[in-house]
Design an enzyme around this catalytic site. Structure first.
Site, PDB file in Angstrom:
ATOM      1  CB  THR A   1       1.570  -8.289   4.448  1.00 42.04           C
ATOM      2  OG1 THR A   1       2.897  -7.751   4.544  1.00 42.04           O
ATOM      3  CG2 THR A   1       0.896  -8.204   5.806  1.00 42.04           C
TER       4      THR A   1
ATOM      5  CG  HIS B   1       7.011  -7.929  -4.103  1.00 38.74           C
ATOM      6  ND1 HIS B   1       6.223  -8.863  -3.471  1.00 38.74           N
ATOM      7  CD2 HIS B   1       6.700  -8.006  -5.422  1.00 38.74           C
ATOM      8  CE1 HIS B   1       5.468  -9.474  -4.366  1.00 38.74           C
ATOM      9  NE2 HIS B   1       5.744  -8.980  -5.560  1.00 38.74           N
TER      10      HIS B   1
END
Length: 317
Positions: A152, A178
């Site tokens: 992010t 991820h």
């Protein structure tokens, strides 16, 4: 005299990520005690010594190396140990290698710090966080993965470069794994209160939206690009971990895309994924049921199924 409560943080793994995380935590003044544990005791000792000799420049902190007994009564145990992907490997290629390592780590951590919060950073982080949850027997809130907090941040940075604004004024999330199946939540992305598409039209005379295809791929490939050039990543991930620790110890109720256990959200169950989550002193308090698009939801479910498949094929049992 009432003494202020001290915060003890233990880091399992004195590699690039573990040692840089210790440095970032030391700089941030979050802990009064940091313990570094590694199978290579000389390496752990050297890292702790190197850090401790800078004690005059930071807030009071006791940094030392040791074994698992020295981690006793830690508030947070950060697990960075394990093997990272080599050039050409993905995070999912190293599951069973790190699973074996975690089977030796987690019981020792639980033995000495039964009330701690476990923060998993090693890759593949979502799967290893789930494995840690299963091995520890801890409540789901107290087993947290670093998730896509770093991804992010990478996207915020890239959007800030694209639009020439401060990264702190970009609001967006990477959700899901991820890794290669992660999803950019464009439906949740805004700048100055405006959806990113509307913002683009106001500042760019030739806004064709191509950045929405290009930047997610750059985010996915960022770690691989760094690894191919220098062999590892360490700085940004250490800052991401420090941000999570800060949110926990300061009881911030911060919203971060940590990896948390899904229990029916978006039709997904029994898997750890990254989603905007309230993080406080209890750990991952609550996954937020934010309104994502149908396409994003479908891709989130696909991401969950990919991870579940790898867990089923792992040597967990």
């Amino acid at each position: 005299m009432i003494r202020e409560k001290t915060n003890k943080i233990s880091i399992i793994g004195a590699g690039f990520v573990g040692s840089t995380t210790a440095f970032a935590l030391m700089q941030d003044g979050l802990a009064s005690e940091i313990v570094i544990v590694d199978i290579n005791k000389d390496k752990a000792h050297a890292e702790a010594m190197d850090l401790a000799q800078g004690a005059a420049f930071v807030k009071s902190v006791d940094i030392k190396s040791g074994d698992y007994a020295d981690t006793k009564d830690s508030d947070i145990v950060i697990i960075t140990a394990g093997v990272g992907p080599k050039p050409g490997e993905t995070r999912l290629d190293i599951i069973n290698k790190n699973l074996k390592i975690f089977k030796s780590i987690v019981p020792e951590v639980v033995k000495y710090s039964p009330n701690s919060i476990l923060l998993v950073v090693s890759n593949p982080v979502d799967i290893l966080t789930y494995i840690t949850y299963k091995l520890s027997g801890f409540p789901k809130e107290r087993v947290v993965g670093s998730g896509t907090v770093l991804d992010t941040s990478r996207l915020k940075y890239m959007l800030s470069e694209h639009f020439d604004i401060d990264a702190r004024n970009v609001h967006t999330y990477i959700i899901g794994e991820h890794g290669d199946s992660e999803i950019t939540a464009w439906s949740l992305t805004n700048i100055a209160g405006a959806n990113v598409d509307e913002y683009c039209k106001t500042v760019c005379a030739n806004c064709d939206g191509s950045f929405k295809k290009e930047l997610p791929e750059k985010v996915k490939n960022a770690a691989y690009e760094i690894i191919n050039s220098k062999g590892y990543t360490n700085y940004a991930v250490a800052l991401a971990v420090t941000r999570i620790v800060e949110a926990i110890l300061r009881d911030e109720n911060a919203i971060l895309t940590v990896s948390s256990l899904f229990e029916g959200q978006y039709g997904i169950d029994n898997v750890y994924l990254a989603m905007p989550t309230i993080v406080d002193r209890s750990g991952a308090r609550q996954i937020l049921d934010v309104p994502i698009s149908n396409e994003e939801k479908e891709n989130l479910i696909k991401s969950a199924e990919i991870l579940k498949g790898h867990i089923a094929n792992s040597e967990l049992d």
